[in-house]
Design a protein around this motif. Structure first.
Motif, short mmCIF file in Angstrom:
data_model
loop_
_atom_site.label_atom_id
_atom_site.label_comp_id
_atom_site.label_asym_id
_atom_site.label_seq_id
_atom_site.Cartn_x
_atom_site.Cartn_y
_atom_site.Cartn_z
N PHE A 20 24.66 18.26 16.66
CA PHE A 20 26.11 18.35 16.30
C PHE A 20 26.47 17.63 15.93
O PHE A 20 27.55 18.17 14.74
CB PHE A 20 26.62 18.40 17.93
N LEU A 21 26.59 16.65 15.84
CA LEU A 21 27.06 14.90 15.35
C LEU A 21 26.68 15.24 14.35
O LEU A 21 27.91 14.44 12.80
CB LEU A 21 27.04 13.74 15.82
N ALA A 22 25.18 15.11 13.18
CA ALA A 22 25.78 15.72 12.26
C ALA A 22 26.08 16.17 11.25
O ALA A 22 26.72 16.55 10.45
CB ALA A 22 23.18 15.85 11.98
N GLN A 23 26.35 17.46 12.47
CA GLN A 23 26.78 18.80 11.42
C GLN A 23 27.78 18.45 11.45
O GLN A 23 29.44 18.12 10.73
CB GLN A 23 26.90 19.75 11.73
N LEU A 41 30.73 22.70 5.42
CA LEU A 41 29.37 21.95 6.06
C LEU A 41 29.30 21.83 7.15
O LEU A 41 28.44 21.38 7.52
CB LEU A 41 29.85 21.17 4.85
N MET A 42 30.52 21.71 7.63
CA MET A 42 30.46 21.52 9.16
C MET A 42 29.78 22.88 9.68
O MET A 42 28.99 21.98 11.58
CB MET A 42 31.62 21.29 9.84
N ILE A 43 29.21 23.87 9.37
CA ILE A 43 28.65 25.12 9.71
C ILE A 43 27.72 25.73 9.03
O ILE A 43 27.23 25.80 9.64
CB ILE A 43 29.90 26.06 10.63
N SER A 50 21.25 15.03 6.87
CA SER A 50 20.80 16.30 7.31
C SER A 50 20.79 16.59 8.77
O SER A 50 19.92 16.36 9.75
CB SER A 50 19.27 16.50 7.13
N SER A 51 21.30 18.01 9.45
CA SER A 51 21.37 18.46 11.07
C SER A 51 19.72 18.53 11.32
O SER A 51 19.46 18.34 12.44
CB SER A 51 22.26 19.59 11.15
N HIS A 52 19.31 19.13 10.46
CA HIS A 52 17.85 19.52 10.72
C HIS A 52 16.78 18.28 10.58
O HIS A 52 15.60 18.36 11.86
CB HIS A 52 17.16 20.65 9.81
N GLY A 136 18.88 10.73 5.52
CA GLY A 136 20.06 10.46 7.18
C GLY A 136 19.62 10.58 7.87
O GLY A 136 20.37 9.98 8.87
N GLY A 137 19.55 12.01 7.67
CA GLY A 137 19.45 13.01 9.33
C GLY A 137 18.20 12.00 9.83
O GLY A 137 18.34 12.05 11.01
N ILE A 138 16.78 11.84 9.34
CA ILE A 138 16.07 10.84 10.53
C ILE A 138 16.90 9.64 10.94
O ILE A 138 15.90 9.34 12.12
CB ILE A 138 14.86 10.73 9.30
N ILE A 139 17.14 9.34 10.29
CA ILE A 139 17.86 7.62 11.00
C ILE A 139 19.12 8.00 11.72
O ILE A 139 19.13 7.75 13.11
CB ILE A 139 18.73 6.78 9.77
#
Length: 156
Positions: A20-23, A41-43, A50-52, A136-139
């Motif tokens: 949620f926060l990544a999105q 991009l938020m949805i 990367s939110s995934h 970035g998503g991993i971190i």
């Protein structure tokens, strides 16, 4: 175990907040990069972070922290995370490049007025992630998992 237990599960909490926060962060980060707001991009897919990758990293690390890094569930989560991140940076990213080229071909066709423009819509070009966006998503997922570990005591 009742369904309501999902609301107290550290793995569920970490994964939801990481995703949620990544999105939510995608539009402001894109604005800082381009000076243009892209609220889609938020949805949608694509963007930094990367939110995934954030979701899967949070799931994997939280499983490891609460249930052990030698637990088969951790190994399974790590394998699935690898597949999801590979897909986001590989397959989905290449599909986005193909969409860009197809959209360019369609625009060239329209210059010759072969088909009415209203009959075709552009393909979505941002569906994958660059390696930097995935990192970035991993971190981000790792940080959320650590915060959950600090806030929620170990379940014995």
């Amino acid at each position: 175990m009742p369904f309501s237990a999902i609301f107290t599960s550290p793995v569920a909490i970490a994964s939801f907040f990481a995703w949620f926060l990544a999105q939510l962060l995608k539009a402001p980060i894109e604005y800082l990069r381009t000076r243009q707001w892209n609220w889609a991009l938020m949805i949608g897919p694509g963007g930094m972070p990367s939110s995934h990758s954030a979701l899967m990293t949070a799931v994997t690390v939280t499983i490891g922290r609460y249930h052990g890094f030698d637990n088969p569930l951790f190994i399974l989560a790590m394998a699935i995370s690898g597949i999801v991140i590979y897909d986001a940076t590989g397959v989905r990213r290449q599909a986005g490049f193909q969409a860009q080229r197809i959209n360019l071909i369609i625009k060239e066709i329209f210059e010759n007025k072969v088909w009415p423009e209203k009959e075709l819509k552009d393909l979505r070009e941002v569906i994958g992630h660059s390696p930097g966006e995935a990192l970035g998503g991993i971190i981000f997922g790792l940080v959320v998992s650590i915060i959950v570990w600090i806030i929620i005591p170990v379940i014995k």
